[in-house]
Design a protein around this motif. Structure first.
Motif, PDB file in Angstrom:
ATOM      1  N   THR A  98       0.839  -1.201   0.000  1.00  0.00           N
ATOM      2  CA  THR A  98       0.000   0.000   0.000  1.00  0.00           C
ATOM      3  C   THR A  98       0.873   1.250   0.000  1.00  0.00           C
ATOM      4  O   THR A  98       2.035   1.224   0.430  1.00  0.00           O
ATOM      5  N   GLN A 100       0.554   3.775   1.890  1.00  0.00           N
ATOM      6  CA  GLN A 100       0.885   4.136   3.272  1.00  0.00           C
ATOM      7  C   GLN A 100       2.132   3.398   3.744  1.00  0.00           C
ATOM      8  O   GLN A 100       3.052   4.008   4.309  1.00  0.00           O
ATOM      9  N   ASP A 101       2.186   2.081   3.514  1.00  0.00           N
ATOM     10  CA  ASP A 101       3.357   1.305   3.930  1.00  0.00           C
ATOM     11  C   ASP A 101       4.593   1.718   3.135  1.00  0.00           C
ATOM     12  O   ASP A 101       5.719   1.703   3.665  1.00  0.00           O
ATOM     13  N   VAL A 103       5.264   4.736   1.957  1.00  0.00           N
ATOM     14  CA  VAL A 103       5.740   6.017   2.489  1.00  0.00           C
ATOM     15  C   VAL A 103       6.498   5.803   3.802  1.00  0.00           C
ATOM     16  O   VAL A 103       7.531   6.433   4.046  1.00  0.00           O
ATOM     17  N   VAL A 104       5.988   4.898   4.633  1.00  0.00           N
ATOM     18  CA  VAL A 104       6.685   4.577   5.887  1.00  0.00           C
ATOM     19  C   VAL A 104       8.080   4.034   5.577  1.00  0.00           C
ATOM     20  O   VAL A 104       9.078   4.433   6.199  1.00  0.00           O
ATOM     21  N   PHE A 132       4.379   9.949  -4.575  1.00  0.00           N
ATOM     22  CA  PHE A 132       3.489   9.722  -3.433  1.00  0.00           C
ATOM     23  C   PHE A 132       2.791  11.010  -3.015  1.00  0.00           C
ATOM     24  O   PHE A 132       1.617  11.004  -2.642  1.00  0.00           O
ATOM     25  N   THR A 136      -1.391  11.571  -2.859  1.00  0.00           N
ATOM     26  CA  THR A 136      -2.004  11.633  -1.535  1.00  0.00           C
ATOM     27  C   THR A 136      -2.582  12.995  -1.184  1.00  0.00           C
ATOM     28  O   THR A 136      -3.481  13.099  -0.346  1.00  0.00           O
ATOM     29  N   PRO A 140      -7.378  11.334   0.858  1.00  0.00           N
ATOM     30  CA  PRO A 140      -7.088  10.471   2.004  1.00  0.00           C
ATOM     31  C   PRO A 140      -7.185   8.982   1.677  1.00  0.00           C
ATOM     32  O   PRO A 140      -6.477   8.159   2.256  1.00  0.00           O
ATOM     33  N   VAL A 143      -4.030   6.307   0.537  1.00  0.00           N
ATOM     34  CA  VAL A 143      -3.069   5.567   1.356  1.00  0.00           C
ATOM     35  C   VAL A 143      -3.276   4.056   1.287  1.00  0.00           C
ATOM     36  O   VAL A 143      -2.348   3.281   1.528  1.00  0.00           O
ATOM     37  N   SER A 144      -4.472   3.635   0.948  1.00  0.00           N
ATOM     38  CA  SER A 144      -4.739   2.196   0.878  1.00  0.00           C
ATOM     39  C   SER A 144      -4.561   1.636  -0.531  1.00  0.00           C
ATOM     40  O   SER A 144      -4.693   0.431  -0.754  1.00  0.00           O
TER      41      SER A 144
END
Length: 218
Positions: A98, A100-101, A103-104, A132, A136, A140, A143-144
């Motif tokens: 995903t 979100q992951d 970006v982390v 990214f 984004t 919202p 992120v998924s």
């Protein structure tokens, strides 16, 4: 007798490299390659012409000056250095990861670009912080989404091989305006369907470190 050496700025060195690779080239084209305006680099061009690192002809453009080869002589040593000598471990994620992951991972690993592979470990694409950010902002739900929705896909990804000269790789980075390149080897007969195999990552930082090391030894 030559006067004291003048230390060039990183932008001036970039201009010299652009001129060497794309001469004859206009001032507007140089500015465009740097993502700057022509007035912004006017002083740099004047200094480089005055110092004879580049030369200029009316209606022709800029081309390398007599001193550019001497000044960048260290860069020619990079022809003898291979990408495999300075490549680092690639930061790789799956295309199903995903956003979100991803970006982390981007921030935990402190990198600007992630290399994305398929389930067989073949190169599928790359995604940068800018990619990214664009998807984004104001969305919202993004992120998924899987990174495959935002990545630059093979064959549009610029790559290098382990045996490629570092100098050639540096030219690729400047020309394509990227900070890192996946290091790949052929994936075999199936590469027409799948991407090549990722074996490393080459960054501008690695090249700068090599140049500093060559300078220290010189």
């Amino acid at each position: 007798m030559e006067g004291p050496a003048i230390e060039l700025t990183s932008r001036q060195l970039q201009i010299i490299e652009i001129v060497k690779k794309r001469a004859p080239i206009s001032g507007e084209q140089i500015a465009e390659a740097l993502n700057l305006s022509r007035p912004t680099i006017r002083n740099d061009l004047s200094i480089l012409v005055m110092l004879d690192y580049i030369d200029a002809k009316p209606k022709v453009g800029y081309f390398p000056g007599q001193r550019s080869v001497a000044h960048l002589g260290g860069s020619y040593l990079l022809k003898d250095r291979k990408v495999k000598d300075i490549q680092s471990i690639p930061v790789v994620i799956r295309e199903t990861t995903t956003i979100q992951d991803a970006v982390v991972t981007l921030f935990l690993q402190d990198v600007g670009t992630l290399i994305i592979c398929d389930g067989d470990g073949k190169l599928a694409g790359v995604a940068s912080r800018k990619d990214f950010l664009k998807v984004t902002l104001g969305n919202p739900g993004a992120v998924s989404m899987p990174v495959s929705m935002v990545m630059t896909r093979v064959p549009k990804v610029v790559t290098v091989s382990p045996d490629e000269p570092v100098l050639d790789a540096a030219h690729k980075m400047i020309f394509h305006e990227v900070d890192s390149l996946p290091v790949v080897v052929p994936g075999g007969a199936e590469e027409t369907v799948q991407g090549p195999e990722v074996v490393g990552r080459l960054t501008k930082t690695s090249i700068v470190k090599l140049l500093l090391d060559l300078e220290a030894k010189g």
